[in-house]
Scaffold this active site. Structure first.
Site, PDB file in Angstrom:
ATOM      1  N   HIS A  46      -2.526  12.059  -5.890  1.00  0.00           N
ATOM      2  CA  HIS A  46      -2.495  10.603  -5.947  1.00  0.00           C
ATOM      3  C   HIS A  46      -1.723  10.036  -4.752  1.00  0.00           C
ATOM      4  O   HIS A  46      -0.534  10.301  -4.589  1.00  0.00           O
ATOM      5  CB  HIS A  46      -1.823  10.177  -7.256  1.00  0.00           C
ATOM      6  N   ARG A  47      -2.407   9.263  -3.915  1.00  0.00           N
ATOM      7  CA  ARG A  47      -1.830   8.671  -2.694  1.00  0.00           C
ATOM      8  C   ARG A  47      -1.276   9.740  -1.743  1.00  0.00           C
ATOM      9  O   ARG A  47      -0.312   9.512  -1.017  1.00  0.00           O
ATOM     10  CB  ARG A  47      -0.741   7.652  -3.043  1.00  0.00           C
ATOM     11  N   GLU A  73      -6.414  11.233  -2.927  1.00  0.00           N
ATOM     12  CA  GLU A  73      -6.737   9.853  -3.270  1.00  0.00           C
ATOM     13  C   GLU A  73      -5.984   8.918  -2.340  1.00  0.00           C
ATOM     14  O   GLU A  73      -4.768   9.075  -2.136  1.00  0.00           O
ATOM     15  CB  GLU A  73      -6.354   9.566  -4.731  1.00  0.00           C
ATOM     16  N   ASP A  75      -5.751   4.619  -0.815  1.00  0.00           N
ATOM     17  CA  ASP A  75      -6.032   3.225  -1.141  1.00  0.00           C
ATOM     18  C   ASP A  75      -6.360   2.446   0.125  1.00  0.00           C
ATOM     19  O   ASP A  75      -5.862   2.763   1.214  1.00  0.00           O
ATOM     20  CB  ASP A  75      -4.821   2.591  -1.819  1.00  0.00           C
ATOM     21  N   HIS A  88      -1.620   1.020  -0.558  1.00  0.00           N
ATOM     22  CA  HIS A  88      -1.907   0.635  -1.934  1.00  0.00           C
ATOM     23  C   HIS A  88      -1.733  -0.855  -2.184  1.00  0.00           C
ATOM     24  O   HIS A  88      -2.615  -1.528  -2.725  1.00  0.00           O
ATOM     25  CB  HIS A  88      -1.031   1.417  -2.913  1.00  0.00           C
TER      26      HIS A  88
END
Length: 302
Positions: A46-47, A73, A75, A88
């Site tokens: 995540h990120r 992942e 954003d 993000h």
């Protein structure tokens, strides 16, 4: 008779074979998802690995690749001069030394800022453009681009320019027919993954549309607590042999409480439950190395 092989020839050979090996890994991961392979579990960072480096940074991507993550992942946000960057928040304060909205800054001005780490401390790292992030990941790992549907007209030319379209996972909650209408021509390249909140009233109707119209390779499922588990169990059976199931362990209400915090104490009750009971074969986590070690201990990750 010995042949003289020049240094240039050797370097060219190493470059070609190295590039081929990297491309092979990305293609293998893509094919694993598209083929519905359930023999192992795919790990999504995540990120990027934001505990090691600032979230959504090149360093976070590179570290994720180094430790063996399968998907990173990231954003997306858009600058004042229409450059896609990897970030993000819409605002700059939490993750950078800047202030205000991303949309109020040009890319040149954003270059002057530094990223903050998870503790809010300034680092040496800079905000990457989408192009820079994709080149860092090229051939080595799949990339889930969050919020990609907001910017797809700007996004796809970057994928073409970097040659990374086949590495991209794009997710969303739009109905199946709308997805097909908007992006159907790209779905032989970009992997589209529906996100379904299984506790919502329209969940069964949406699932029916996806299964009949899109037939996606994988679904992201979200549920808040185990008193909502009946439908996730049904979906597991409905998708058996057809599509993979993705769960997020980032926080409790995405996965019925079987989250990263629980995994620190009892990984079987967190990761293991999602894998064994609910059929998860893709897990997005903020604890990528913890998950990787757990899976390797169970022979569920190479």
């Amino acid at each position: 008779m010995k042949k003289n092989i020049s240094l240039t020839t050797i370097l060219l050979y190493l470059f070609i074979t190295g590039t081929s090996a990297q491309t092979e890994r990305a293609e293998l991961l893509r094919n694993k998802i598209l083929s519905g392979d359930t023999s192992t579990v795919i790990v999504v960072a995540h990120r990027g690995d934001w505990r090691y480096a600032p979230e959504n940074s090149i360093a976070a991507i590179e570290h994720s690749i180094k430790v063996g993550v399968d998907v990173v992942e990231l954003d997306l946000q858009l600058t004042k001069d229409s450059v896609l960057i990897v970030m993000h928040d819409r605002q700059l304060e939490r993750t950078t030394t800047g202030m205000g909205s991303v949309r109020e800054w040009t890319m040149d001005s954003l270059r002057t800022l530094k990223l903050k780490n998870g503790c809010g401390i300034k680092t040496k790292h800079h905000i990457p453009t989408l192009e820079e992030a994709l080149l860092a990941a090229k051939g080595k790992v799949l990339v889930n681009l969050d919020k990609a549907d907001r910017y797809f007209d700007l996004l796809y030319p970057v994928l073409v320019k970097t040659g990374t379209a086949r590495q991209i996972i794009m997710k969303g909650k739009r109905p199946a027919q709308e997805v097909l209408s908007l992006w159907g021509q790209y779905l032989d390249q970009v992997i589209y993954m529906p996100v379904v909140d299984v506790y919502k009233d329209d969940a069964k109707q949406k699932m029916k549309g996806y299964m009949e119209i899109l037939k996606p390779a994988a679904y992201e499922l979200c549920y808040q607590s185990d008193d909502q588990i009946d439908y996730p169990l049904q979906i597991k059976e409905d998708l058996r042999g057809k599509s993979l199931i993705w769960y997020n362990t980032l926080w409790d209400t995405l996965c019925g409480g079987h989250d990263d915090d629980l995994a620190l104490e009892d990984p079987d009750a967190a990761f293991g439950f999602l894998i064994d009971t609910l059929g998860a074969r893709i897990i997005q986590t903020d604890r990528a190395e913890l998950l990787l070690n757990y899976l390797k201990g169970r022979n569920l990750h190479p």
